[in-house]
Design a protein around this motif. Structure first.
Motif, PDB file in Angstrom:
ATOM      1  N   VAL A  37       0.849  -1.201   0.000  1.00 14.52           N
ATOM      2  CA  VAL A  37       0.000   0.000   0.000  1.00 14.52           C
ATOM      3  C   VAL A  37       0.885   1.252   0.000  1.00 14.52           C
ATOM      4  O   VAL A  37       0.631   2.209  -0.727  1.00 14.52           O
ATOM      5  CB  VAL A  37      -0.979  -0.012   1.189  1.00 14.52           C
ATOM      6  CG1 VAL A  37      -1.796   1.271   1.209  1.00 14.52           C
ATOM      7  CG2 VAL A  37      -1.906  -1.208   1.103  1.00 14.52           C
ATOM      8  N   GLN A  39       3.964   1.410  -1.129  1.00 16.87           N
ATOM      9  CA  GLN A  39       4.575   1.481  -2.470  1.00 16.87           C
ATOM     10  C   GLN A  39       3.628   2.203  -3.425  1.00 16.87           C
ATOM     11  O   GLN A  39       4.032   3.084  -4.179  1.00 16.87           O
ATOM     12  CB  GLN A  39       4.771   0.074  -3.036  1.00 16.87           C
ATOM     13  CG  GLN A  39       6.005  -0.640  -2.609  1.00 16.87           C
ATOM     14  CD  GLN A  39       6.086  -2.013  -3.261  1.00 16.87           C
ATOM     15  OE1 GLN A  39       5.693  -2.207  -4.408  1.00 16.87           O
ATOM     16  NE2 GLN A  39       6.578  -2.976  -2.516  1.00 16.87           N
ATOM     17  N   THR A  40       2.358   1.799  -3.378  1.00 18.67           N
ATOM     18  CA  THR A  40       1.365   2.379  -4.287  1.00 18.67           C
ATOM     19  C   THR A  40       1.201   3.875  -4.010  1.00 18.67           C
ATOM     20  O   THR A  40       1.143   4.679  -4.938  1.00 18.67           O
ATOM     21  CB  THR A  40       0.023   1.646  -4.116  1.00 18.67           C
ATOM     22  OG1 THR A  40       0.266   0.254  -4.256  1.00 18.67           O
ATOM     23  CG2 THR A  40      -0.988   2.083  -5.157  1.00 18.67           C
ATOM     24  N   ARG A  41       1.160   4.240  -2.716  1.00 19.27           N
ATOM     25  CA  ARG A  41       1.043   5.663  -2.361  1.00 19.27           C
ATOM     26  C   ARG A  41       2.241   6.445  -2.899  1.00 19.27           C
ATOM     27  O   ARG A  41       2.092   7.515  -3.481  1.00 19.27           O
ATOM     28  CB  ARG A  41       0.991   5.835  -0.840  1.00 19.27           C
ATOM     29  CG  ARG A  41      -0.308   5.391  -0.205  1.00 19.27           C
ATOM     30  CD  ARG A  41      -0.237   5.649   1.296  1.00 19.27           C
ATOM     31  NE  ARG A  41      -1.469   5.285   1.971  1.00 19.27           N
ATOM     32  CZ  ARG A  41      -1.541   4.402   2.968  1.00 19.27           C
ATOM     33  NH1 ARG A  41      -0.457   3.789   3.386  1.00 19.27           N
ATOM     34  NH2 ARG A  41      -2.691   4.124   3.532  1.00 19.27           N
ATOM     35  N   ILE A  43       4.432   5.681  -5.352  1.00 13.56           N
ATOM     36  CA  ILE A  43       4.541   5.764  -6.816  1.00 13.56           C
ATOM     37  C   ILE A  43       3.453   6.686  -7.373  1.00 13.56           C
ATOM     38  O   ILE A  43       3.684   7.431  -8.325  1.00 13.56           O
ATOM     39  CB  ILE A  43       4.483   4.359  -7.455  1.00 13.56           C
ATOM     40  CG1 ILE A  43       5.637   3.508  -6.913  1.00 13.56           C
ATOM     41  CG2 ILE A  43       4.573   4.439  -8.967  1.00 13.56           C
ATOM     42  CD1 ILE A  43       5.485   2.033  -7.164  1.00 13.56           C
ATOM     43  N   THR A  44       2.269   6.670  -6.744  1.00 11.88           N
ATOM     44  CA  THR A  44       1.207   7.583  -7.183  1.00 11.88           C
ATOM     45  C   THR A  44       1.643   9.029  -6.933  1.00 11.88           C
ATOM     46  O   THR A  44       1.466   9.902  -7.799  1.00 11.88           O
ATOM     47  CB  THR A  44      -0.105   7.276  -6.443  1.00 11.88           C
ATOM     48  OG1 THR A  44      -0.410   5.893  -6.602  1.00 11.88           O
ATOM     49  CG2 THR A  44      -1.255   8.102  -7.004  1.00 11.88           C
ATOM     50  N   GLY A 106      -3.274  17.385  -7.469  1.00 12.28           N
ATOM     51  CA  GLY A 106      -1.892  16.923  -7.510  1.00 12.28           C
ATOM     52  C   GLY A 106      -1.098  17.209  -6.257  1.00 12.28           C
ATOM     53  O   GLY A 106      -0.696  16.281  -5.547  1.00 12.28           O
ATOM     54  N   GLY A 109      -3.062  16.383  -2.784  1.00 13.94           N
ATOM     55  CA  GLY A 109      -3.260  14.929  -2.750  1.00 13.94           C
ATOM     56  C   GLY A 109      -1.954  14.211  -2.466  1.00 13.94           C
ATOM     57  O   GLY A 109      -1.890  13.297  -1.648  1.00 13.94           O
ATOM     58  N   ARG A 112      -0.954  14.248   1.112  1.00 13.65           N
ATOM     59  CA  ARG A 112      -1.684  13.282   1.947  1.00 13.65           C
ATOM     60  C   ARG A 112      -1.130  11.865   1.805  1.00 13.65           C
ATOM     61  O   ARG A 112      -1.340  11.027   2.675  1.00 13.65           O
ATOM     62  CB  ARG A 112      -3.179  13.284   1.562  1.00 13.65           C
ATOM     63  CG  ARG A 112      -3.936  14.501   2.055  1.00 13.65           C
ATOM     64  CD  ARG A 112      -5.441  14.306   1.898  1.00 13.65           C
ATOM     65  NE  ARG A 112      -5.872  14.376   0.511  1.00 13.65           N
ATOM     66  CZ  ARG A 112      -6.258  15.497  -0.100  1.00 13.65           C
ATOM     67  NH1 ARG A 112      -6.258  16.629   0.551  1.00 13.65           N
ATOM     68  NH2 ARG A 112      -6.639  15.474  -1.355  1.00 13.65           N
ATOM     69  N   LEU A 113      -0.446  11.581   0.685  1.00  9.72           N
ATOM     70  CA  LEU A 113       0.018  10.212   0.423  1.00  9.72           C
ATOM     71  C   LEU A 113       1.382   9.903   1.037  1.00  9.72           C
ATOM     72  O   LEU A 113       1.776   8.748   1.114  1.00  9.72           O
ATOM     73  CB  LEU A 113       0.085   9.958  -1.089  1.00  9.72           C
ATOM     74  CG  LEU A 113      -1.250   9.917  -1.833  1.00  9.72           C
ATOM     75  CD1 LEU A 113      -1.011   9.754  -3.325  1.00  9.72           C
ATOM     76  CD2 LEU A 113      -2.120   8.774  -1.330  1.00  9.72           C
TER      77      LEU A 113
END
Lengths: 137, 136
Positions: A37, A39-41, A43-44, A106, A109, A112-113
């Motif tokens: 999770v 990792q996904t945050r 890379i996003t 962008g 957001g 927040r990640l």
């Protein structure tokens, strides 16, 4: 105290460079055993910042570092461009504000990640955004 | 240049995104898909994103756009197979994908599409009977 363990800088000019950079971030994240999770945050977040760099500054540089706070490891990404800069950073960090045609998610957001977020910009000189995501933070 | 294939299955179009999207690819998919909806007069679009590990604000917006555009073209869109990490990231990013129908997997997505289109047909039937009544 944050120690830098390894450092890698990538020039981002073309759209293929964006894909390449995201893949490199993924590789490093897997290497330090970052959870899926997170990792996904990360890379996003990288994807958002890379797009900003391409759209507003015609590209720039991305530095990928493995960092350690002693207790845990993480990844620090630094995005540096020589674009027009951001006149009002507080405004740019508001949800829904955009000078382009985007949703304006962008920057707020992205913040927040990730665990740490820093943005510095000088009009006419460029913008530097630094983010840190801890492996299990 | 990469291209995402669009398959036709009866009244539906099926899109399985097998690679991580980048901006140009997502924009091409948007226009290809809307043209296919027009050409095939499809009633439903099913987009399988189970192999997509990153959806950022731009790609999220494209998914929303595809759903809105299809609706104007009289087709329903269902997005299926979103990875849990992607769902978490989208919400934290601030993109709740309002107005996009979702289902857990392709099978459930197909059922949802069929039920939405059945409902529409029933509505049309009802309209007909009402018209008949007025005619009488």
């Amino acid at each position: 105290m944050i120690l830098s363990l390894s450092k890698d800088t990538i020039e981002v000019v073309k759209e293929q460079d964006v894909v390449f950079t995201k893949n490199r971030v993924k590789e490093v994240a897997v290497r330090i055993k970052m959870g899926l999770v997170n990792q996904t945050r990360l890379i996003t977040a990288a994807s958002e910042l890379l797009r900003n760099m391409m759209r507003y500054a015609n590209g720039g540089k991305c530095t990928i570092e493995v960092v350690s706070s002693g207790r845990t490891n993480g990844i620090r990404l630094t995005f540096t461009d020589k674009g027009p800069g951001i006149p009002d950073i507080a405004k740019a960090m508001e949800d829904g504000f955009s000078t382009g045609k985007s949703l304006g998610l962008g920057l707020p957001g992205t913040k927040r990640l990730v665990n740490e977020f820093d943005i510095r910009s000088n009009v006419g000189e460029g913008t530097t955004v630094t983010i840190i995501k801890w492996a299990n933070g | 240049m990469d291209k995402i294939p669009i398959l036709r299955m009866g009244a539906f179009l099926l899109v399985t995104i097998q690679v991580d999207l980048y901006d140009r690819l997502a924009l091409n998919l948007e226009s290809d898909l809307i043209q296919m909806v027009d050409k095939t007069r499809a009633k439903g679009v099913l987009i399988d994103i189970s192999a997509v590990s990153i959806v950022d604000s731009f790609m999220g917006r494209i998914i929303g756009n595809i759903a809105s555009m299809s609706r104007i073209m009289d087709a329903q869109t269902v997005v299926v197979g979103m990875q849990p990490a992607v769902a978490i990231t989208l919400i934290e990013l601030g993109l709740p994908l309002k107005g996009v129908h979702t289902a857990l997997n392709v099978e459930k997505g197909m059922d949802l599409l069929k039920s939405m289109i059945d409902l529409e047909e029933e509505d049309e039937d009802q309209d007909l009977t009402e018209d008949d009544l007025i005619a009488e």
